[in-house]
Design a protein around this motif. Structure first.
Motif, PDB file in Angstrom:
ATOM      1  N   TRP A 197       0.856  -1.192   0.000  1.00 14.19           N
ATOM      2  CA  TRP A 197       0.000   0.000   0.000  1.00 14.19           C
ATOM      3  C   TRP A 197       0.886   1.233   0.000  1.00 14.19           C
ATOM      4  CZ3 TRP A 197      -3.384  -2.133   4.485  1.00 14.19           C
ATOM      5  CH2 TRP A 197      -4.447  -2.882   3.952  1.00 14.19           C
ATOM      6  N   ILE A 249      -7.845   4.271   5.059  1.00 15.66           N
ATOM      7  CA  ILE A 249      -8.602   3.472   4.078  1.00 15.66           C
ATOM      8  C   ILE A 249     -10.067   3.359   4.536  1.00 15.66           C
ATOM      9  CG2 ILE A 249      -8.835   1.165   3.065  1.00 15.66           C
ATOM     10  CD1 ILE A 249      -5.725   0.967   3.289  1.00 15.66           C
ATOM     11  N   VAL A 261      -8.247  -4.701  -1.374  1.00 18.28           N
ATOM     12  CA  VAL A 261      -8.414  -3.264  -1.118  1.00 18.28           C
ATOM     13  C   VAL A 261      -8.241  -2.465  -2.407  1.00 18.28           C
ATOM     14  CG1 VAL A 261      -7.410  -1.261   0.060  1.00 18.28           C
ATOM     15  CG2 VAL A 261      -7.799  -3.386   1.318  1.00 18.28           C
TER      16      VAL A 261
END
Length: 1159
Positions: free
Chosen positions: A241, A387, A472
């Protein structure tokens, strides 16, 4: 039984145990021999099976308490005198052989043995070596160096060890102590025989650097180790990420649409998943040390691939620190610009903030892994909060946000954004921008040395991180595409007025028309135009900014830790000698502080450049190159089918891994073709450098396994194919003895077999009452290394035998494998055949007869100076540096100076035993009156040299003549008898080599005086059909002319001492003498073969007349019928034929054609 067993208290620590072992304290050990007194330890054996249950405490305790345990045994009642030999140890006693732990300086001790030295911890008794076995018995690990042994594992005392993990460790660190199992010699050898130490099993030994690291790790206490969540999962998620998630994902959806964005994420995830599976397979195939990707690749594919990828992987991580820090600095500068707080200008502000940031990150890293891990946990919490904040925001539509293109989830928006809308981009360019966001899967593996259980943590953490981050990324792609339009003006004035009925955009449904800014490309908001759109959507905007900070800083921190760890592992292996200073670690966690400083320096340099758009694709390609090699490693290891490749992680497939490797290479070129080319050039350059340097490591790589696999496959395949004349190669069994004792013989044969045929250096070791096979194996390894070091393409093959003939028969029968078997026996001429025992001549000639019986060809090389230089040649420059470093520096080869073994190519004979020839001279073997070993011909000017006499000087010069380039000259081929063509093939092969290419072939044949022209034309035709160049053909019409009388007289004088003279004695006495001395020449055979004798003498005259200036003479070897011609007469023929000539080889093929003129 359990009641009578001694119950030793655990030693305070291993050091105390060692001190106990060294201190002779009679109260703490069983009486009897201490290690310094004797190699033997008395071991009680119960007389009957029933006695095991009720043996007396005294006898039990007196022998079963290990010498390093703090157990006070009862007084022994019947221990025999330690000095007593094996014969006295009768009845209830048997003597057990042990290695001498005190003999640190002896040749037999492990410390000075040529096997790389012992590992750390070998002399320390394991603290964990007391296990309770069934029935409450105590069970002691046997350890050669502490004289402890197993107690009644099978109802009686034995030193034969039961399976135990500690025997299979490489070193004392980091999981436990290494124990040494009893060697086969200690269990199997006779009691009066000196036991010898076995080295470590194939390739188990560590490099000195690894040993040092292991020692440090063993000594340190309180080492910080991470589990799979904190060590791998957290790191991988943080690294994957990246900043891409927050500031590029929405733009990718705008360009590619929801469908293709999901495809892009899926493609990247497929590549990383396959790599994750491959990483898991390698990581679970044995214990993983520190070094991450470098360690995995180098131990799988070998130092060449590992060394090249390790360097660029460490460099890529170092530059990645700069890349992430600049990403962070850019975001900070944007915020400062928003509030008019720019310090100087944008570019310098990025440099200032970047420098401060990297210094802070360095401080966290240097503070230790525990602090770094805490920082990562904190950053992960921030990132996950950001997030979640974004996803919550997508469900809370705000009227005020609609003018910026955000309307909440809607099917119309989703459908509009489903397809692509590329603006100045293509699918692959968008993929290239996204893919770096998927990298980072090795963040956990890179700190493999700091994981508590790498085999469990790496597969579980890496694969779960790929799964979570992939979901995600897909979620963000779908959600942004479903609630935000591609273009928005940000102006409330663009609401839909009633006259525009033909509005078709998704925004029209919500009362907005952004067509005016779309047409003049002035839209500032929407997926296409606003990188900060996720901040807009989120529930609380600043949290997204915190998430961006968290993503960049965590990735920078992970890279800052990875680079020094990988680099430290690379330096420890000493693959690049100049970098060894970075191998040193500090503190309990062995932190690579020097590596941190170097990484900091590289990162700072690139931060100050502040132009990372050019660097970024190269970094991505460096990472992809390492992914490709990890995938290829799994394919390669599976293909090699090595028994050592058995990962506990089963969910991998060799073909999937190969596809992954190919995909990685394709993606490299998709991202940036010039960066991919540059990466490949750099990897190739480093690969060639490491291959050239040949680092002295043996990691049991799959390259090694595949080489073996291919060699075996091809050898088997070759065995199924019939030999063909066109493919004939001279495969020579050369009786060299030790390969360095007859250089001329070795060099000449190597000249025509190099890259053409097989060469085996045969060595027969005789004269042993009791052969020491361990020495044989040691010498085999040593001299094979010597051949490799001297770039001689051959194999050293020693055998023990009763005599030379028996040994030769062994080699003629058993040497070689399948089609790779010798077909030609090569001997040195026996110059000293008239000295010493004539049975040696009988043996020598029998060897030639045996070669013909086995359908071998025979070649004999004669130099008038002789061949054997072992009595004058110092060995120290001949032994490899590895042997020198392991205590063999001052050992010189010594052979009896009487030179009786000149003749016979491997003859140590009764006067010169091979033990003396061997560099592994045993200290108790020099009592047989040999000439002392003297270092001769040392090149070191400081040490005095012993001057050589004239004959030795000539011998030495002659022995080196085939190592030099032969100038313009001739190779004279006297092809008198057709042996199938070997006599012609050998000189042809020789003159094809660089050293001999200036020499011309001259052919001499026998013929009749009245047909000389005809014979010359016939031979010229034959040679041209064979496509063999020659400079001249000479037909000898006067071979049958009688030799000169003085030559005949000299021959008669030479053989006089060896004649039987049966006419001068009774028949019975003559037969008795002939039986006892079969080499004697009878008057009958001398008369019968008078013409043949004269022919040899005449040929010698012709050779001196025609070939006295030749560089080499190749001549047909005369044959003698077995049983009809005595060995001495045959030897005299060879002597007369080849006497006083330039180097001459006598050749006789096996009379099967080796040349053909058919295509």
């Amino acid at each position: 039984m359990s009641a009578t067993s001694p119950a030793p208290s655990a030693p305070a620590d291993s050091a105390a145990a060692e001190n106990d072992f060294l201190a002779p304290d009679a109260g703490l050990r069983p009486p009897g021999p201490t290690p310094s007194q004797s190699r033997f330890q008395v071991d009680l054996v119960t007389e009957a099976a029933g006695a095991a249950a009720d043996s007396s405490p005294s006898s039990d305790a007196s022998t079963t308490a290990p010498s390093s345990d703090k157990a006070t045994p009862a007084a022994p009642t019947d221990v025999p005198d330690p000095g007593a030999g094996g014969e006295e140890a009768k009845g209830r006693f048997r003597v057990v052989n042990f290695a001498d732990p005190s003999g640190s300086g002896s040749a037999a001790s492990p410390e000075s043995a040529p096997t790389e030295g012992l590992q750390n911890g070998d002399t320390v008794m394991s603290e964990t070596s007391l296990h309770s076995s069934t029935g409450g018995q105590h069970h002691y690990h046997y350890d050669t160096h502490t004289n402890t042994y197993y107690l009644r594992t099978f109802g009686h005392n034995t030193i034969d060890a039961v399976p135990n993990i500690d025997f299979y460790r490489q070193t004392a660190a980091p999981l436990g102590e290494k124990l040494i199992r009893p060697t086969l010699s200690e269990l199997h050898d006779e009691l009066d025989k000196e036991p010898f130490e076995d080295g470590f099993a194939n390739g188990d030994e560590l490099t000195p650097a690894e040993e040092a690291a292991a020692k440090e790790a063993a000594e340190s206490k309180g080492v910080v180790k991470f589990g799979w969540i904190k060590g791998v999962l957290v790191r991988c998620m943080l690294n994957i990420w990246g900043v891409m998630l927050f500031i590029r994902m929405s733009w990718i959806v705008g360009q590619a649409g929801i469908a293709l964005s999901c495809l892009i994420v899926a493609m990247a995830t497929v590549v990383t998943t396959i790599t994750g599976l491959s990483t898991s397979a390698i990581a679970t195939n044995g214990f993983v040390r520190g070094g991450g990707a470098y360690y995995l690749i180098s131990r799988s594919l070998g130092p060449e691939f590992g060394g090249s990828i390790g360097l660029i992987f460490a460099f890529a991580n170092a530059v990645a620190v700069a890349m992430y820090v600049v990403g962070f600095a850019e975001t900070v500068v944007e915020l400062l610009a928003g509030v008019d707080a720019i310090m100087t200008d944008e570019i310098n502000d990025i440099r200032i903030i970047g420098t401060i940031t990297v210094i802070l990150l360095l401080g966290i890293s240097v503070a230790g892994m525990e602090w770094e891990a805490k920082a990562q946990i904190f950053l992960l919490i921030v990132l996950i909060t950001a997030i979640i904040n974004y996803f919550i925001g997508t469900f809370i539509p705000f009227k005020s946000k609609e003018q910026y293109g955000y309307f909440g989830y809607d099917g119309v928006i989703m459908w509009e954004n489903m397809g692509p809308n590329f603006r100045e981009e293509t699918f692959f360019s968008v993929f290239a921008i996204f893919f770096p966001a998927a990298t980072g899967i090795l963040a956990g593996a890179n700190i493999s040395g700091d994981l508590a259980d790498p085999q469990l943590a790496i597969p579980r953490g890496t694969l779960l991180a790929i799964l979570i981050t992939g979901i995600v990324y897909l979620g963000v792609a779908v959600s942004t595409g479903s609630c935000i339009v591609r273009d928005a003006s940000g102006s409330l004035n663009d609401t839909l007025s009633s006259q525009f009925i033909n509005c078709t955009d998704a925004a029209c449904k919500f009362g907005y028309d952004f067509s005016s800014c779309k047409s003049d490309k002035s839209c500032k908001y929407g997926l296409h135009n606003d990188f900060q759109v996720m901040s807009l959507v989120s529930g609380f905007g600043p949290i997204i900014t915190a998430g961006i900070f968290s993503a960049t800083l965590s990735s920078a921190l992970a890279s800052l830790v990875s680079a020094p760890k990988v680099f430290q592992a690379l330096c420890k292996d000493n693959i690049y000698p100049g970098l060894s200073m970075f191998a040193k670690g500090y503190g309990k966690n062995n932190e690579p502080l020097r590596g941190y400083i170097l990484t900091f320096g590289i990162a700072l340099a690139f931060i100050l450049i502040a132009e990372l758009n050019v660097i970024a694709p190269i970094i991505s390609n460096f990472f992809l190159a390492s992914y490709a090699l990890i995938n290829f490693s799994v394919f390669h290891a599976s293909l090699a089918n090595s028994p050592g490749w058995r990962p506990s992680f089963k969910y991998y497939n060799m073909w999937v891994s190969l596809a992954g490797a190919i995909l990685c290479c394709v993606v490299m070129f998709v991202i940036n073709w010039w960066a991919a080319l540059l990466t490949n050039v750099i990897v190739l350059g480093l690969f060639i450098y490491v291959s050239y340097k040949k680092p002295d490591v043996n990691w049991g790589s799959s390259t090694q396994a595949l080489t073996y696999h291919q060699a075996l496959t091809h050898t088997l395949h070759l065995s199924g194919v019939e030999d063909h004349i066109k493919n004939f190669r001279p495969q020579c069994l050369v009786m060299t003895g030790y390969p360095n004792s007859r250089p001329a013989l070795l060099d000449l044969v190597h000249s025509f077999t190099k890259n053409v045929g097989l060469m085996l250096c045969g060595h027969i070791r005789t004269g042993y009452r009791r052969p020491n096979f361990k020495d044989l194996l040691t010498d085999q390894a040593r001299y094979q290394r010597w051949l490799l070091k001297n770039e001689t393409k051959g194999f050293y093959t020693p055998v023990f035998a009763e005599d030379m003939r028996q040994g030769t028969q062994y080699l003629l029968q058993a040497a070689g494998l399948g089609r790779l078997k010798p077909n030609t026996l090569v001997l040195g001429f026996k110059n000293d055949w008239r000295d010493g025992d004539m049975m040696n001549v009988e043996t020598y000639i029998s060897m030639i007869h045996d070669a013909f019986d086995f359908q071998f060809g025979a070649v004999i090389l004669r130099l008038k100076e002789g061949l054997d230089v072992s009595h004058i040649q110092g060995q120290d420059e001949l032994l490899s540096s590895q042997e020198k470093s392991s205590g063999m520096k001052d050992v010189i080869v010594s052979i009896d100076t009487s030179k009786d073994s000149d003749a016979d190519s491997s003859k140590p004979s009764s006067k010169a035993t091979s033990l003396q020839n061997s560099p592994a001279i045993q200290k108790d073997d020099d009592d047989d009156g040999k000439a002392p070993t003297q270092p001769l011909l040392k090149k070191d000017k400081k040490s005095p040299t012993v001057p050589l006499n004239v004959s030795d000087q000539r011998l030495l010069e002659a022995s080196q003549q085939f190592q030099k380039k032969q100038g313009k000259g001739t190779v004279d081929v006297w092809w008198l008898f057709d042996d199938g063509g070997l006599t012609l093939l050998i000189p042809y092969l020789l003159t094809n080599k660089k050293r001999w290419k200036d020499c011309k072939i001259r052919v001499f044949i026998g013929g009749k005086i009245n047909r000389i022209d005809h014979d010359r034309r016939a031979m010229a035709t034959l040679l041209s059909k064979f496509r063999i160049d020659f400079s001249d053909i000479t037909v000898l019409g006067d071979i049958n002319t009688k030799p000169k009388k003085e030559h005949v007289a000299a021959f008669e004088e030479m053989i006089e001492p060896y004649r039987l003279k049966e006419d001068d004695m009774e028949q019975e006495a003559a037969e008795r003498l002939k039986n006892s001395e079969p080499w004697r020449i009878t008057d009958n055979e001398l008369e019968l073969y008078r013409a043949k004798t004269n022919r040899q003498l005449r040929l010698n005259e012709l050779l001196k007349e025609h070939s006295s200036t030749a560089n080499l003479i190749v001549m047909s070897l005369p044959l003698a019928r077995k049983g009809a011609v005595s060995s001495t007469l045959y030897m005299a023929w060879l002597e007369a034929l080849s006497n006083d000539l330039p180097p001459i080889i006598l050749v006789r093929g096996n009379h099967q054609s080796v040349l053909t003129f058919y295509s």
